[in-house]
Scaffold this motif. Structure first.
Motif, PDB file in Angstrom:
ATOM      1  N   GLU A  82     -26.794 -30.667  19.997  1.00 54.35           N
ATOM      2  CA  GLU A  82     -28.176 -30.912  20.276  1.00 54.35           C
ATOM      3  C   GLU A  82     -28.027 -30.267  21.614  1.00 54.35           C
ATOM      4  OE1 GLU A  82     -32.136 -31.575  20.420  1.00 54.35           O
ATOM      5  OE2 GLU A  82     -30.548 -31.087  18.966  1.00 54.35           O
ATOM      6  N   ALA A  83     -26.837 -30.226  22.386  1.00 54.23           N
ATOM      7  CA  ALA A  83     -26.931 -29.973  23.978  1.00 54.23           C
ATOM      8  C   ALA A  83     -25.632 -29.189  24.232  1.00 54.23           C
ATOM      9  CB  ALA A  83     -27.062 -31.386  24.590  1.00 54.23           C
ATOM     10  N   ALA A 250     -29.604 -37.002  15.896  1.00 52.09           N
ATOM     11  CA  ALA A 250     -30.171 -37.422  17.279  1.00 52.09           C
ATOM     12  C   ALA A 250     -30.748 -36.139  17.806  1.00 52.09           C
ATOM     13  CB  ALA A 250     -29.566 -38.210  18.211  1.00 52.09           C
ATOM     14  N   ARG A 251     -32.141 -36.045  18.253  1.00 53.58           N
ATOM     15  CA  ARG A 251     -32.589 -34.892  18.773  1.00 53.58           C
ATOM     16  C   ARG A 251     -33.143 -35.209  20.264  1.00 53.58           C
ATOM     17  NH1 ARG A 251     -29.611 -31.058  16.668  1.00 53.58           N
ATOM     18  NH2 ARG A 251     -30.113 -30.673  14.678  1.00 53.58           N
ATOM     19  N   LEU A 252     -32.946 -34.080  21.033  1.00 49.82           N
ATOM     20  CA  LEU A 252     -33.476 -34.368  22.512  1.00 49.82           C
ATOM     21  C   LEU A 252     -34.722 -33.476  22.446  1.00 49.82           C
ATOM     22  CD1 LEU A 252     -30.054 -34.172  24.687  1.00 49.82           C
ATOM     23  CD2 LEU A 252     -31.484 -36.141  23.391  1.00 49.82           C
ATOM     24  N   THR A 253     -34.810 -32.465  21.737  1.00 55.83           N
ATOM     25  CA  THR A 253     -36.240 -31.449  22.056  1.00 55.83           C
ATOM     26  C   THR A 253     -36.787 -31.544  20.827  1.00 55.83           C
ATOM     27  OG1 THR A 253     -34.947 -29.464  21.612  1.00 55.83           O
ATOM     28  CG2 THR A 253     -34.991 -30.467  23.848  1.00 55.83           C
ATOM     29  N   GLU A 254     -38.080 -31.091  20.366  1.00 54.26           N
ATOM     30  CA  GLU A 254     -38.642 -30.701  19.379  1.00 54.26           C
ATOM     31  C   GLU A 254     -38.875 -29.239  19.239  1.00 54.26           C
ATOM     32  OE1 GLU A 254     -39.455 -33.097  17.239  1.00 54.26           O
ATOM     33  OE2 GLU A 254     -38.897 -34.690  18.706  1.00 54.26           O
ATOM     34  N   ALA A 255     -37.810 -28.533  19.631  1.00 52.77           N
ATOM     35  CA  ALA A 255     -38.017 -26.932  19.450  1.00 52.77           C
ATOM     36  C   ALA A 255     -37.862 -26.476  18.311  1.00 52.77           C
ATOM     37  CB  ALA A 255     -36.880 -26.218  20.477  1.00 52.77           C
ATOM     38  N   PRO A 256     -38.522 -25.437  17.709  1.00 53.42           N
ATOM     39  CA  PRO A 256     -38.402 -25.033  16.345  1.00 53.42           C
ATOM     40  C   PRO A 256     -37.211 -24.488  16.096  1.00 53.42           C
ATOM     41  CG  PRO A 256     -39.785 -23.251  17.721  1.00 53.42           C
ATOM     42  CD  PRO A 256     -39.367 -24.642  18.800  1.00 53.42           C
ATOM     43  N   PHE A 257     -36.869 -24.349  14.856  1.00 51.36           N
ATOM     44  CA  PHE A 257     -35.319 -24.242  14.368  1.00 51.36           C
ATOM     45  C   PHE A 257     -35.366 -22.423  14.611  1.00 51.36           C
ATOM     46  CE2 PHE A 257     -32.507 -22.524  10.945  1.00 51.36           C
ATOM     47  CZ  PHE A 257     -31.246 -22.950  11.118  1.00 51.36           C
ATOM     48  N   SER A 258     -36.273 -21.815  14.726  1.00 53.99           N
ATOM     49  CA  SER A 258     -36.368 -20.256  14.945  1.00 53.99           C
ATOM     50  C   SER A 258     -35.621 -20.174  16.122  1.00 53.99           C
ATOM     51  CB  SER A 258     -37.729 -19.850  14.937  1.00 53.99           C
ATOM     52  OG  SER A 258     -38.557 -20.435  15.743  1.00 53.99           O
ATOM     53  N   ALA A 263     -30.905 -18.673  19.899  1.00 51.83           N
ATOM     54  CA  ALA A 263     -29.833 -19.005  21.070  1.00 51.83           C
ATOM     55  C   ALA A 263     -28.555 -18.932  20.490  1.00 51.83           C
ATOM     56  CB  ALA A 263     -30.211 -20.414  21.412  1.00 51.83           C
ATOM     57  N   LYS A 264     -28.361 -19.479  19.049  1.00 51.03           N
ATOM     58  CA  LYS A 264     -26.844 -19.720  18.700  1.00 51.03           C
ATOM     59  C   LYS A 264     -26.335 -18.434  18.308  1.00 51.03           C
ATOM     60  CE  LYS A 264     -26.503 -24.053  19.075  1.00 51.03           C
ATOM     61  NZ  LYS A 264     -25.784 -24.880  19.841  1.00 51.03           N
ATOM     62  N   PHE A 265     -27.080 -17.265  17.765  1.00 48.14           N
ATOM     63  CA  PHE A 265     -26.504 -16.140  17.238  1.00 48.14           C
ATOM     64  C   PHE A 265     -26.896 -15.014  18.298  1.00 48.14           C
ATOM     65  CE2 PHE A 265     -26.918 -17.784  12.689  1.00 48.14           C
ATOM     66  CZ  PHE A 265     -25.653 -17.878  12.671  1.00 48.14           C
ATOM     67  N   ASN A 266     -27.432 -15.414  19.480  1.00 44.79           N
ATOM     68  CA  ASN A 266     -27.820 -14.493  20.475  1.00 44.79           C
ATOM     69  C   ASN A 266     -28.703 -13.199  19.886  1.00 44.79           C
ATOM     70  OD1 ASN A 266     -27.833 -13.416  23.214  1.00 44.79           O
ATOM     71  ND2 ASN A 266     -26.117 -12.199  23.015  1.00 44.79           N
ATOM     72  N   LEU A 267     -29.803 -13.344  19.003  1.00 46.42           N
ATOM     73  CA  LEU A 267     -30.421 -12.558  18.549  1.00 46.42           C
ATOM     74  C   LEU A 267     -31.280 -11.740  19.449  1.00 46.42           C
ATOM     75  CD1 LEU A 267     -31.484 -14.626  15.336  1.00 46.42           C
ATOM     76  CD2 LEU A 267     -29.649 -12.995  15.581  1.00 46.42           C
ATOM     77  N   PRO A 268     -31.489 -10.380  19.205  1.00 45.30           N
ATOM     78  CA  PRO A 268     -32.239  -9.508  20.093  1.00 45.30           C
ATOM     79  C   PRO A 268     -33.957  -9.881  19.696  1.00 45.30           C
ATOM     80  CG  PRO A 268     -31.329  -8.335  18.406  1.00 45.30           C
ATOM     81  CD  PRO A 268     -30.792  -9.414  18.228  1.00 45.30           C
ATOM     82  N   GLU A 277     -38.120 -10.668  27.446  1.00 45.07           N
ATOM     83  CA  GLU A 277     -37.308 -11.673  26.786  1.00 45.07           C
ATOM     84  C   GLU A 277     -38.031 -12.717  26.536  1.00 45.07           C
ATOM     85  OE1 GLU A 277     -34.255 -10.858  26.154  1.00 45.07           O
ATOM     86  OE2 GLU A 277     -33.978  -9.015  27.179  1.00 45.07           O
ATOM     87  N   VAL A 278     -37.665 -13.335  25.468  1.00 46.25           N
ATOM     88  CA  VAL A 278     -38.104 -14.642  24.961  1.00 46.25           C
ATOM     89  C   VAL A 278     -37.075 -15.677  24.960  1.00 46.25           C
ATOM     90  CG1 VAL A 278     -39.051 -15.876  22.952  1.00 46.25           C
ATOM     91  CG2 VAL A 278     -40.136 -13.556  23.442  1.00 46.25           C
ATOM     92  N   PRO A 279     -37.180 -16.786  25.669  1.00 47.17           N
ATOM     93  CA  PRO A 279     -36.227 -17.852  25.885  1.00 47.17           C
ATOM     94  C   PRO A 279     -35.692 -18.326  24.241  1.00 47.17           C
ATOM     95  CG  PRO A 279     -38.083 -18.870  26.787  1.00 47.17           C
ATOM     96  CD  PRO A 279     -38.462 -17.313  26.190  1.00 47.17           C
TER      97      PRO A 279
END
Length: 279
Positions: A82-83, A250-258, A263-268, A277-279
């Protein structure tokens, strides 16, 4: 009543041990008791510092006591985390304030019945991987769903996964990415010698089945999350269904899975909605 947190880390990694020491010290300064790499009985949360492998190890203990897991990524991709390490002060602050939500993730219940009637059972968060045994050239099997056979073939492995596991072993084998809130089961053949070997996604009430064909050279094993091993010799039947007990994260944010995928795959994503750029 005093609060207790279980802190889990990879003791063989100095960075993980240092991070665990830091989290434990900070929590104790706020009057919260910490336990290191022990039982989850009687704790309110399991904090894991490491990669997905360490998180899966902690989930095994946490699931037994219905305790949520909060992962801090010290590995590579860290899809279950989560972090990131730089957020440790915020992680501690949110734990102290009980400012986190909890979501449930589907698991798998796995059963292997051998020709002599012996029954082995286990479970998985990500996947049950039916793989070649030590001396086998390949897995020769028939796959089925809900009691009906679908296809027979030889292959290197057959992955039976949850949506959570769709971004793990199943993803590497060419399976689809399934959002974790989708209730489904996946079957992904690996390097199969047949025409009909497409990945399949079935409903949560279905039962995925693999029968190891009774050839002398066929011997398989079933790895659950790469941690728990079941033997599946020729003639064995493997059944995988939705687990009766989920894993709680446990989750700290409600950010969508997309956003997590990007972020994890560093997708363009440059150019999305005319933004640079989109965070």
């Amino acid at each position: 009543m005093s609060r207790r947190i279980l802190v889990v880390c990879h003791e063989g990694r100095h960075d993980a041990v240092r991070a665990a020491d830091r989290v434990s010290d900070d929590l104790r300064e706020h009057g919260i008791e910490t336990v290191r790499n022990g039982s989850a009985e009687g704790v309110e949360l399991v904090v894991v510092l490491g990669g997905d492998g360490t998180i899966l190890r902690a989930a095994e203990e946490a699931r037994n006591h219905d305790v949520p897991v909060l992962g801090v990524n010290l590995g590579h991709v860290g899809f279950l985390a989560e972090a990131e390490p730089e957020a440790l002060p915020e992680v501690v602050a949110r734990i102290v304030a009980r400012d986190y939500s909890v979501e449930e993730r589907m698991t798998l219940d796995v059963q292997v019945t051998t020709p002599d009637g012996r029954v082995q059972r286990s479970w998985a968060v990500n996947e049950a991987a039916v793989e070649k045994g030590e001396r086998a050239r390949m897995v020769v099997a028939t796959i089925g769903v809900d009691g009906r056979g679908l296809s027979s073939f030889g292959c290197d492995a057959i992955i039976l996964a949850t949506p959570t596991g769709s971004t793990a072993y199943a993803f590497s084998g060419g399976g689809p990415v399934v959002w974790p809130d989708v209730e489904a089961l996946l079957l992904v053949p690996i390097a199969a010698h047949a025409l009909f070997t497409r990945p399949m996604v079935v409903g949560p009430s279905s039962v995925l089945e693999v029968e190891i064909l009774p050839y002398e050279e066929t011997h398989a094993v079933v790895w659950c999350d790469g941690r728990r091993l079941l033997d599946a010799p020729s003639g064995s039947r493997i059944e995988v269904r939705r687990g009766e007990r989920p894993v709680r994260l446990a989750r700290l944010t409600e950010a969508p899975f997309s956003g997590r995928l990007v972020a994890k795959f560093n997708l363009p994503v440059k150019g999305w909605r005319n933004l640079r750029e989109v965070p």
